[in-house]
Write an enzyme that holds these catalytic residues in place. Structure first.
Site, short mmCIF file in Angstrom:
data_model
loop_
_atom_site.label_atom_id
_atom_site.label_comp_id
_atom_site.label_asym_id
_atom_site.label_seq_id
_atom_site.Cartn_x
_atom_site.Cartn_y
_atom_site.Cartn_z
N ALA A 511 0.81 -1.21 0.00
CA ALA A 511 0.00 0.00 0.00
C ALA A 511 0.85 1.27 0.00
O ALA A 511 0.48 2.27 -0.60
CB ALA A 511 -0.93 0.01 1.21
N GLU A 512 1.97 1.23 0.68
CA GLU A 512 2.79 2.43 0.84
C GLU A 512 3.61 2.76 -0.41
O GLU A 512 3.66 3.90 -0.85
CB GLU A 512 3.74 2.28 2.04
N SER A 513 4.30 1.78 -0.96
CA SER A 513 5.27 2.07 -2.02
C SER A 513 5.04 1.27 -3.29
O SER A 513 5.71 1.54 -4.29
CB SER A 513 6.69 1.78 -1.52
#
Length: 701
Positions: A511-513
């Site tokens: 989800a983040e990167s």
């Protein structure tokens, strides 16, 4: 903790580039094309030469022996020339451009050298080398060159396109000044651009343009600028403003802006100013919309009544949606059903609102209707699909597909110079350039070719290409590529040592990167798990870990070690609950604490629906769904999504080896989705329809 079968594990290697080179990506040791020994030797030599080239001069050539035919050789000289821009002459630059036509480093060098020529005011050389289409700054430098030759500006050919922009770079200031002096910036033209800037919220542009207007018009424009830049101050002054069309525009903008900042202050100003200004129905609707919406996001007592009372023309998808959220947060089931019925057709079709319609119907003892909708939603491999399956105690509906291979076409793709450069740039850690070469090489290509290239990238360990490319239609079933088990040993091991679940850690990374090891946000969050350097430093100190500065966060191993410890820290704050810790990871624990204090008694699915920040609301849903998928990828089945969404105040424990898990199955083709049942008639008016928001796009490098 349930670990992945050994057969799923993949070897990993990570390495650091020399002298400031971006940290190289870790990946599968898959070789497609040239021999591994030769390619590895070329890459090692290139890294050494590139580190020297970044220092300028020609010393890099001694390091680059044998690389003359290597795909990335042009990047070496370009790096040296970029370092030496201040001392370069036209002949040296043109020699490189002529030898490397069409290549990205050549395009960059031309753009940067033109900027340097503008700095030198060498307009003759600039004009000789300039090419249109290099951006607004260089377009304005070209117009400065024209002015230096004593040539007048022509609005239609020189300025019309720039005039459509809400803001322009500093390079355009001398050009606009000259245009004003030549009488090209008439009041009508100035107002056209002021309106464009106002619609974009660019108060600085409005204020700058106001200075070129006649006195009365300038005052009107400055009111608009103040409404955008200082709405509170504007509302204090508005009692003295004239009731003119532009005065009404400024008041409307100030009230809308103030509603976002402090809805109660905007309320008071609206009560005072509404009788004084003859606002149009559209302007009144815009103010009422903003007041209702931001009272709703604050969950004020009046929020539901305000949203329900909005005139049809003042309603939007946002106000309709928030009418549902407020009713759900109050657990006012009849009001929630009324609000659900008032959604636009596109909203009603969304999985979130179908799920909550079923939930509300169930709370109203309309169980058969609720079950039918749950059954339909549960056929989707989404956050709401998994929640619906839990409601039914049903299997999770995940239907994986395999990527077809075509060795002949693969070989053809690998032989293409652009893709070859992209893969090599990724392999040596120049990921920003790799993405640019990738985009250029695949521009306009058919879907099958792009999908084949994505699979090649995946097998080379370049995982983010699949995440961004396989984002719709049947490609969503390519779970192996979309949810890679990259660096599995490191994630599983570090999650275990930190005391958190590996599927959750994987979900956060995804989800983040999206597996971009060099990802960097506008807030300076870095690497796979998007850690701020300051946060990472504190986490390292707290856990007795080495800390080598912010750039070390681009190294996957370091990032995962610190990221998993920070996740564990957030989880401990919320009794171990991954869903609340995910919210804190995104929005910060202080905000989550505020929300929990206000609405912590809600069931977790209702609490997530009531999160005021759209980004955080969607982030929590995404991470929880990704955790289910990664759990399945690692173990072949999955813990119920609800097991990670414990009520606030309830302790969450890591699952034991014998924990009950959900089976995963591919359901039969879905039947036609049932039409949502209509609720009993109510007094609130039904709002007008509106379109849904666009899907997110791949972030820029």
């Amino acid at each position: 903790m349930v670990f992945a079968p050994k057969a799923l594990r993949r070897s990993v290697r990570s390495f650091r580039l020399m002298a400031g080179l971006a940290l190289a990506a870790c990946g599968l040791a898959v070789t497609l094309g040239a021999s591994a020994e030769g390619t590895d030797a070329e890459r090692a030599r290139f890294r050494q030469a590139y580190a020297v080239a970044q220092q300028g001069g020609d010393a890099w050539r001694a390091q680059a022996g044998g690389l003359e035919h290597y795909a990335l050789f042009p990047y070496l000289e370009a790096a040296a020339l970029e370092h030496d821009l201040r001392t370069l002459d036209r002949a040296r630059v043109e020699a490189y451009l002529n030898a490397n036509r069409g290549l990205i480093p050549a395009s960059d060098l031309r753009r940067d050298f033109l900027t340097e020529l503008a700095r030198r005011k060498d307009w003759a050389t600039f004009t000789a080398m300039y090419q249109p289409g290099l951006g607004d700054a260089l377009s304005c430098f070209a117009l400065q060159a024209k002015l230096s030759r004593g040539e007048p500006l022509v609005f239609a050919t020189d300025l019309a396109d720039l005039w459509k922009k809400a803001s322009l770079p500093d390079a355009c200031d001398p050009v606009l000044g000259a245009a004003h002096d030549q009488g090209l910036l008439t009041p009508d033209r100035l107002w056209i651009r002021i309106q464009t800037a106002a619609e974009a919220g660019k108060g600085g542009t409005v204020a700058a343009l106001a200075g070129w207007l006649p006195a009365d018009d300038a005052a009107a424009a400055q009111r608009i600028a103040k409404a955008l830049n200082d709405p509170n101050g504007a509302l204090r002054d508005a009692a003295t403003w004239p009731d003119t069309p532009r005065g009404r525009q400024a008041v409307t903008l100030a009230l809308q802006r103030m509603a976002r900042k402090q809805s109660t202050v905007a309320d008071s100003a609206w009560t005072t100013l509404a009788p004084r200004f003859a606002l149009s129905e559209q302007q009144k609707g815009a103010v009422l919309n903003a007041l209702a919406l931001f009272h709703a996001t604050d969950f004020d007592e009046s929020a539901l009544d305000r949203l329900a009372a909005l005139p049809a023309g003042a309603q939007t998808d946002a106000t309709r949606e928030w009418r549902v959220r407020v009713a759900l947060a109050r657990q006012d089931w009849p009001a929630a059903l009324t609000a659900l019925d008032a959604l636009s057709p596109a909203q009603k079709d969304d999985g979130e609102w179908r799920y909550f319609r079923a939930l509300v119907l169930g709370r109203l003892n309309r169980q058969a209707e609720a079950r039918a909708i749950y059954q339909n939603v549960a056929q989707e491999a989404t956050y709401f699909g998994f929640l619906a399956a839990d409601r039914l105690d049903a299997s999770y509906a995940i239907c994986p597909a395999s990527m077809a291979t075509d060795e002949r076409r693969e070989a053809s793709l690998l032989a293409e110079p652009g893709l070859d450069r992209a893969f090599e740039l990724y392999a040596v850690g120049l990921q920003k350039y790799a993405r640019r070469e990738w985009t250029a090489a695949l521009a306009g290509r058919d879907a099958d070719t792009q999908r084949l290239a994505v699979d090649l990238a995946f097998r080379k360990g370049w995982y983010d290409r699949a995440v961004f490319a396989l984002s719709s239609g049947d490609a969503l079933r390519l779970y192996e590529q979309r949810f890679p088990l990259a660096r599995q040993d490191g994630v599983v091991e570090q999650a275990s040592q930190a005391g958190i679940e590996a599927p959750w850690a994987y979900a956060i990374i995804r989800a983040e990167s999206a597996w971009m090891t060099d990802a960097r946000s506008g807030a300076d969050a870095r690497g796979l798990m998007q850690l701020l350097p300051g946060t990472a430093s504190l986490v390292a100190k707290r856990n007795g870990l080495a800390w080598n500065g912010g750039d070390s966060l681009y190294e996957p191993t370091t990032n995962i070690i610190l990221g998993t410890r920070y996740l564990a820290q957030m989880a401990a704050r919320y009794n171990g609950a991954p869903w609340l810790a995910s919210a804190a990871y995104n929005a910060g624990p202080n905000k989550v604490d505020q929300w929990v204090s206000a609405r912590g008694t809600l069931d977790p699915d209702l609490f997530v629906a009531s999160i005021p920040y759209k980004e955080t609301r969607e982030y929590v849903a995404r991470v929880m769904a990704f955790a289910v998928i990664y759990d399945w990828r690692l173990t072949g089945n999955a813990l119920p999504i609800g097991s990670r969404m414990t009520r606030f105040g309830t302790s969450y424990s890591l699952p034991s080896a014998g924990a009950v898990r959900k089976t995963v199955a591919c359901p039969a083709p879905a039947v036609t989705r049932p039409t949502p049942p209509t609720a009993p008639a109510v007094s609130q008016p039904a709002p007008a329809e509106a379109t849904s928001a666009p899907a997110p796009q791949e972030p820029q490098s």
